[in-house]
Write a protein that holds these residues in place. Structure first.
Motif, PDB file in Angstrom:
ATOM      1  N   SER A   1      32.948  37.315  54.421  1.00 34.63           N
ATOM      2  CA  SER A   1      32.444  38.089  55.991  1.00 34.63           C
ATOM      3  C   SER A   1      33.340  37.464  57.048  1.00 34.63           C
ATOM      4  CB  SER A   1      31.586  38.191  56.454  1.00 34.63           C
ATOM      5  OG  SER A   1      30.057  37.164  56.691  1.00 34.63           O
TER       6      SER A   1
ATOM      7  N   ARG B   1      28.240  36.803  52.058  1.00 29.85           N
ATOM      8  CA  ARG B   1      26.595  37.683  52.439  1.00 29.85           C
ATOM      9  C   ARG B   1      27.082  38.642  50.984  1.00 29.85           C
ATOM     10  NH1 ARG B   1      26.288  39.528  58.403  1.00 29.85           N
ATOM     11  NH2 ARG B   1      26.712  38.369  59.590  1.00 29.85           N
TER      12      ARG B   1
ATOM     13  N   ASP C   1      23.343  40.801  56.156  1.00 26.75           N
ATOM     14  CA  ASP C   1      24.600  42.729  55.480  1.00 26.75           C
ATOM     15  C   ASP C   1      23.290  43.833  55.556  1.00 26.75           C
ATOM     16  OD1 ASP C   1      26.915  41.779  55.797  1.00 26.75           O
ATOM     17  OD2 ASP C   1      28.044  42.023  53.967  1.00 26.75           O
TER      18      ASP C   1
END
Length: 202
Positions: A27, A62, A131
Motif C-alpha cells: 500500500s 496489508r 484494509d
C-alpha cells in the motif's frame, strides 16, 4: 487488537516479495531520493527504481486486519508491535505506561510506548491503518524472544488484561520468532527477517 509489526532490514525487496506471496498488497513505499522524501507506490515495481539510490523509510504491506511495515536498516532490527485501540483504551493504556515509568510519545497519528525490552509498542486508533476486518486476515498470535524480564506479565499489566495471544521467551536479541496468522496463503515459512509466518490451523 494486535495488528502490526515493524522491522528495519537490508532485505527490503525480499521482504516485500515474501508478503506478496502470502496474499498481501503493498500500500505504500516511501523513501528519500535526491534529498527529498518521495513515494514509489504500486503500480511501480522494483524494476522501475531498483537502480536508484533510494533510502526507504517505510514499505507497508496489508491484508485484512494485518499491517506489516519495514524500512531500510544495515542489519535486521525488530522495532515495534502495534495494537488497534479505541480512544478510551488509548488513554487508559498511556496512563498505565506512565505509572510503570515507560516513556509515552504521541502525535496526531499514533502513540509509541517505550519498553525496557529493546522494542516499542504502538497504539493506533485510526481504522484506516488496516484494509478490512478480521474475517479476511488477522494476527492470531506472536511469539517473541526478549533479552530479559517478563514481557508478557508487563504487557498484561499495561493493558489491564491477560495477553493471551503474546508469548515471550528469553533470547539473545529481542525479536519476533513466530507470527500465527489467519488468511495467509503459505502454510509455514520464515520471512527474510527471521519471522516464521504460520497459517492458523497448521
Amino acid at each position: 487488537m494486535l495488528f502490526h509489526y515493524h522491522f528495519w532490514t537490508p532485505y527490503l525487496e525480499e521482504t516485500e516479495k515474501f508478503y506478496i506471496e502470502n496474499g498481501f498488497r503493498i500500500s505504500l513505499r516511501m523513501g528519500k531520493y535526491e534529498g527529498e522524501y518521495q513515494t514509489f507506490n504500486p503500480p511501480l515495481d522494483w524494476d522501475n527504481f531498483r537502480e536508484k539510490d533510494i533510502t526507504f523509510r517505510i514499505i507497508e504491506a496489508r491484508k485484512g486486519a494485518i499491517n506489516i511495515t519495514f524500512g531500510f536498516g544495515k542489519k535486521v532490527i525488530f522495532d515495534h508491535i502495534g495494537f488497534l485501540v479505541n480512544p478510551n483504551e488509548h488513554d487508559e493504556i498511556c496512563n498505565k505506561a506512565r505509572e510503570m515509568s515507560w516513556k509515552v510519545s504521541s502525535n496526531d497519528r499514533r502513540t509509541f510506548i517505550g519498553t525496557p525490552y529493546g522494542f516499542r509498542i504502538e497504539l493506533q486508533s485510526n481504522l484506516d491503518a488496516i484494509d478490512g476486518t478480521t474475517d479476511i486476515a488477522k494476527i492470531e498470535e506472536l511469539e517473541l524472544f526478549v533479552e530479559n524480564g517478563e514481557f508478557k506479565k508487563d504487557l498484561s499489566q499495561l493493558f489491564n488484561k491477560q495477553a493471551d495471544n503474546i508469548h515471550s521467551f528469553i533470547g539473545e536479541t529481542s525479536t519476533i520468532n513466530k507470527a500465527v496468522m489467519s488468511g495467509v496463503l503459505i502454510s509455514s515459512k520464515i520471512d527474510p527477517n527471521g519471522v516464521n509466518v504460520v497459517r492458523k490451523g497448521n
